[in-house]
Design a protein around this motif. Sequence first.
Motif, PDB file in Angstrom:
ATOM      1  N   GLU A 280       0.887  -1.331   0.038  1.00  0.00           N
ATOM      2  CA  GLU A 280       0.031  -0.070  -0.021  1.00  0.00           C
ATOM      3  C   GLU A 280       0.935   1.411  -0.007  1.00  0.00           C
ATOM      4  OE1 GLU A 280      -2.715   0.095   3.265  1.00  0.00           O
ATOM      5  OE2 GLU A 280      -3.327  -1.787   3.286  1.00  0.00           O
ATOM      6  N   THR A 281       0.374   2.106  -0.859  1.00  0.00           N
ATOM      7  CA  THR A 281       1.258   3.845  -0.869  1.00  0.00           C
ATOM      8  C   THR A 281       0.410   4.632  -0.065  1.00  0.00           C
ATOM      9  OG1 THR A 281       2.132   2.884  -2.895  1.00  0.00           O
ATOM     10  CG2 THR A 281       2.243   5.235  -2.168  1.00  0.00           C
ATOM     11  N   LEU A 282       1.017   5.305   0.944  1.00  0.00           N
ATOM     12  CA  LEU A 282       0.274   6.206   1.386  1.00  0.00           C
ATOM     13  C   LEU A 282       0.921   7.692   1.472  1.00  0.00           C
ATOM     14  CD1 LEU A 282      -0.675   4.851   4.909  1.00  0.00           C
ATOM     15  CD2 LEU A 282      -2.067   4.837   3.125  1.00  0.00           C
ATOM     16  N   LEU A 283       0.409   8.972   1.158  1.00  0.00           N
ATOM     17  CA  LEU A 283       1.007  10.006   1.084  1.00  0.00           C
ATOM     18  C   LEU A 283       0.523  10.820   2.224  1.00  0.00           C
ATOM     19  CD1 LEU A 283       2.336  12.559  -0.240  1.00  0.00           C
ATOM     20  CD2 LEU A 283       0.063  13.145  -0.921  1.00  0.00           C
ATOM     21  N   LEU A 284       1.829  10.974   3.067  1.00  0.00           N
ATOM     22  CA  LEU A 284       1.752  11.693   4.595  1.00  0.00           C
ATOM     23  C   LEU A 284       1.917  13.045   4.411  1.00  0.00           C
ATOM     24  CD1 LEU A 284       3.639   9.150   6.536  1.00  0.00           C
ATOM     25  CD2 LEU A 284       1.432   8.831   5.947  1.00  0.00           C
ATOM     26  N   TYR A 285       0.823  13.782   4.735  1.00  0.00           N
ATOM     27  CA  TYR A 285       0.754  15.191   4.073  1.00  0.00           C
ATOM     28  C   TYR A 285       0.969  16.256   5.351  1.00  0.00           C
ATOM     29  CZ  TYR A 285      -4.393  15.202   4.762  1.00  0.00           C
ATOM     30  OH  TYR A 285      -5.564  15.102   5.228  1.00  0.00           O
ATOM     31  N   LYS A 286       0.553  15.903   6.416  1.00  0.00           N
ATOM     32  CA  LYS A 286       0.181  17.129   7.560  1.00  0.00           C
ATOM     33  C   LYS A 286       1.058  16.266   9.004  1.00  0.00           C
ATOM     34  CE  LYS A 286      -2.458  20.615   9.505  1.00  0.00           C
ATOM     35  NZ  LYS A 286      -3.709  21.037   9.794  1.00  0.00           N
ATOM     36  N   GLN A 287       1.855  16.635   9.657  1.00  0.00           N
ATOM     37  CA  GLN A 287       2.350  16.184  10.646  1.00  0.00           C
ATOM     38  C   GLN A 287       1.818  16.993  12.032  1.00  0.00           C
ATOM     39  OE1 GLN A 287       6.137  13.958  11.576  1.00  0.00           O
ATOM     40  NE2 GLN A 287       6.505  16.006  12.712  1.00  0.00           N
TER      41      GLN A 287
END
Length: 320
Positions: A305-312
């Motif tokens: 699976e590919t996840l885009l992490l965009y806000k920490q």
Amino acid sequence: MKYLPENIDKIDQKILITLDMDARMPLSRLAKICKISRDKVNYRINRLLQKNILGGFYTLIDIERLGYANYVVFLKIKNKEDEIVSYLKNNSHVNWLVNAEMQWDIVTWIAAKDQFTFIKFWKEFSERFENSLINAEIAILGSLVHYKRHFFTNEKNEDEIVVFGGRERREIDDKDMEILRAISFDARIKLLDLAKKVNLNFKTLQKRIRMLEKEQIIIGYRTYLNYSEIGYNYYLILLRLSNINKEILNKIRSYVKLDPYIDVSWQLIGKANMAIHIKAKNDKHLREVFNSFKNKFQDYIIDYETLLLYKQHKFVSFPS
């Protein structure tokens, strides 16, 4: 093709590369390496902080060795996202909290003193937000490995730091715990200031820190980079691998530490049994990086699976 960072010149790149694996390096030594004055180095570090390219300096700590059990929780939600984020952000067990796109909306790393503490946390959380959760998956985080961020130069480098994953448990006293909490979120704090903060004399503090390093409780000191500020997206690839043994894991780690754009790997126990963190300029760049990995290990990859992490929302290296 090189995918070099944006918004920083070669001297800033040199500062970030040098501090990458030794964020406590004295200014005088850093200045010598970068071939500029101490004052100019200090000015440039402060400018990187002001521009939010550099988010700070943190200490890598083997919390597993201190008895903490580590879990990664993936959440798909249908409503109350702000409330859920606020709840998790303010929870003392949460070390890392980030928004994601694609299959999951939130990814969080939980550090609990034991499995019963985690079960209690999960029971309270899932009951509170049962009408907001569509799906959830939990994985045990068995190991955490950091690699040198050499995408600045696109050079191959074999530096790695095993933050945790299999070292024997070690008991420390309350004063050492206090030191770890204080230095965890400010790796460049001056020892005189830290001594005042934890109410110790300088020599005693210095001796304790050296012992924590020798005992591999303090593993290293790193910089925190805001990747979006230098033109990179943050992707998390969750891997389901077959026929995994120590030899294959070592081959994967040997490959990963030579890739300029992979800077963290996890070993997991769950639906996915490994994850790699990729910093890429865009989807095309991501495909180049991951296709190379897939071609190398295609015999072992069942699914991914590919996840885009965009806000920490939160990151701490030591539970509060």
